[in-house]
Design a protein around this motif. Structure first.
Motif, PDB file in Angstrom:
ATOM      1  N   UNK A  54       0.782  -1.230   0.000  1.00 31.29           N
ATOM      2  CA  UNK A  54       0.000   0.000   0.000  1.00 31.29           C
ATOM      3  C   UNK A  54       0.811   1.275   0.000  1.00 31.29           C
ATOM      4  N   UNK A  55       2.120   1.166   0.103  1.00 29.54           N
ATOM      5  CA  UNK A  55       2.987   2.347   0.117  1.00 29.54           C
ATOM      6  C   UNK A  55       3.472   2.649  -1.298  1.00 29.54           C
ATOM      7  N   UNK A  56       3.369   3.897  -1.756  1.00 30.78           N
ATOM      8  CA  UNK A  56       3.881   4.238  -3.084  1.00 30.78           C
ATOM      9  C   UNK A  56       5.410   4.249  -3.080  1.00 30.78           C
ATOM     10  N   UNK A  57       6.004   3.650  -4.089  1.00 28.64           N
ATOM     11  CA  UNK A  57       7.469   3.549  -4.149  1.00 28.64           C
ATOM     12  C   UNK A  57       7.917   3.584  -5.607  1.00 28.64           C
ATOM     13  N   UNK A  58       9.201   3.774  -5.778  1.00 26.68           N
ATOM     14  CA  UNK A  58       9.835   3.601  -7.078  1.00 26.68           C
ATOM     15  C   UNK A  58      10.473   2.226  -7.125  1.00 26.68           C
ATOM     16  N   UNK A  59      10.277   1.524  -8.232  1.00 33.26           N
ATOM     17  CA  UNK A  59      10.945   0.250  -8.454  1.00 33.26           C
ATOM     18  C   UNK A  59      12.108   0.402  -9.426  1.00 33.26           C
ATOM     19  N   UNK A  60      12.379   1.606  -9.846  1.00 31.33           N
ATOM     20  CA  UNK A  60      13.519   1.905 -10.703  1.00 31.33           C
ATOM     21  C   UNK A  60      14.253   3.102 -10.136  1.00 31.33           C
TER      22      UNK A  60
END
Length: 481
Positions: A54-60
């Motif tokens: 549920x947490x917004x994150x960057x995967x790059x």
């Protein structure tokens, strides 16, 4: 950008990463009719936003250099200005010889101007070796030299292995004993050609930086993730009349007397100009017939692969255990698997705000020459990351959710002679009417460099097409806009 017949020039952008999208955005603003063709099912290339637990994150990529203006300016231009945020903390650590120590200050990409700043990083022998720089004759660097080789010659290998490698190697996922000084740290190359002593040259660079008094944050992120930038740029391109097609790989490029034919698996598109914003290996294949010289040079560009292991923990289980700051870097010489760890919930205020009960962090695994780690399954990469995190920080908690993201061929390598290769590629491509190349393989792997590369290609195409009276309309085989 209207021709003598009143039609808009049509430009096809091959590649929907941030370089291609930046080019498309610039071209739409210039009045061109634009079609973006992306081979995969999503836009953004190495920029990817998402959620974990549920947490917004960057995967790059997660941040962009703010003191180079192109990327921040593009974010503002597409409506993300109010979401730009600098890191919440600028402090970090170095996991060196089994101990976490504060990242030293007073250096240029790991190259110090004074041995005193490395007293907690180097051994006594390493510090003594640095002092020899004052008395050594100038090291001739010629047209280019590997940054690791040069710094080792001046200051000793320990400086390279303990500080330059984790800092600069982290940017390129490469080997600094191969990495071009001119391409990766041009200011250091300039200092090397101007000063006998490396440390004297670094101190001069530091004096100039202080005199310029640059203000504001060095890096910038975006609330919700840097990975939201490609979508915002794409929407702006569409709003300007551009068309974007995903899952549409380009199979061939053919130059006729007056225009380009861009062949896809669903038909052929005619274009006045082409911006080739694809990785070097793909660009090489597409140019094999029209520019064999460029294709050969492009085929020689090597890439490194890496994986990012993103983990979400219950905040109460880890917050008090982890050291202060945004994370830590790891010298590869110590033999650990992870190369760095970023404490996302500390580094980016928006992660913590959106998920206050979670603590999100990520580790990076793999670099040039170490691709074998990427063949391990996801569970193994999570386990080895947790093991290294435990050894470094004492972390014993188990994550509530994990995600492994593999970036195969993610980062082009800039070995000695890279700039000369890029010049040869551009010289060969310039002989093709209405075609330019852009992307991370040419002028820098950072987001601002990629944006700038795309904008440069777009400007050059626009200037050339403005002077070309013959414009094409429509497509062949029904695949066009």
């Amino acid at each position: 950008m209207n021709g003598t017949d009143g039609l808009k020039a049509h430009v096809v952008v091959v590649g929907g990463g941030i370089s291609g999208l930046a080019a498309a955005h610039r071209l739409v603003g210039s009045g061109a009719r634009v079609t973006v063709l992306e081979a995969t099912d999503r836009l953004g290339g190495k920029l990817e936003a998402g959620e974990i637990a549920g947490a917004p994150v960057d995967f790059g990529a997660e941040s962009m250099l703010a003191r180079r203006p192109e990327a921040v300016a593009l974010a503002r231009a597409v409506g993300l200005g109010d979401r730009l945020q600098p890191p919440s903390t600028a402090t970090a650590s170095l996991w060196n010889r089994g101990v976490l120590t504060p990242m030293p200050k007073g250096h240029v990409m790991g190259v110090p101007g004074d041995p005193a700043v490395l007293t907690e990083v180097l051994s006594g022998e390493g510090l003594a070796r640095m002092e020899q720089d004052r008395d050594l004759p100038r090291t001739e660097v010629g047209d280019d030299m590997a940054i690791g080789e040069y710094v080792a010659a001046r200051l000793g290998r320990e400086v390279v292995d303990r500080l330059v490698e984790p800092l600069l190697g982290g940017v390129y996922a490469g080997d600094v004993y191969r990495t071009s000084m001119r391409a990766a740290v041009p200011t250091l190359y300039d200092a090397a050609t101007s000063y006998d002593s490396l440390m004297e040259g670094v101190r001069e660079l530091q004096r100039r930086a202080a005199a310029n008094q640059q203000t504001g944050p060095v890096f910038m992120g975006i609330d919700g993730g840097i990975g939201t930038l490609p979508g915002a740029v794409a929407e702006a391109v569409r709003a300007g009349g551009g068309r974007i097609l995903t899952e549409t790989p380009v199979l061939a490029l053919t130059r006729t007397q007056s225009h380009w034919l861009v062949r896809t698996d669903s038909g052929t598109i005619e274009a006045d100009g082409v911006v080739l914003a694809a990785p070097a290996w793909s660009a090489s294949a597409l140019l094999a017939d029209e520019s064999p010289a460029a294709a050969v040079e492009l085929s020689a560009v090597e890439y490194a692969s890496m994986a990012l292991v993103t983990m979400a923990f219950s905040r109460k289980d880890v917050d008090a255990v982890l050291p202060a700051g945004s994370g830590f870097l790891v010298p590869p010489v110590d033999g650990h698997t992870i190369k760095a760890s970023t404490f996302s919930s500390r580094k980016w205020g928006w992660v913590s705000e959106h998920a206050p009960d979670l603590f999100v962090l990520r580790t990076s695994v793999g670099r040039y020459g170490e691709e074998e780690h990427l063949h391990r399954d996801d569970c193994d990469l999570v386990d080895v990351s947790l093991s290294d995190l435990g050894a470094a920080t004492g972390l014993a908690a188990k994550p509530v959710e994990t995600r492994v993201t593999r970036w195969i061929g993610g980062l082009p390598q800039y070995p000695v002679g890279h700039l000369s290769r890029v010049a040869r590629i551009r010289e060969a491509v310039a002989k093709l009417p209405g075609l330019r190349v852009c992307g991370a393989a040419y002028d820098g792997v950072g987001i601002p460099a990629c944006v700038g590369s795309g904008q440069r290609a777009a400007d050059e195409i626009a200037e050339e097409i403005l002077a070309t009276p013959t414009l094409v309309e429509g497509t062949a085989d029904g695949a066009g806009q």
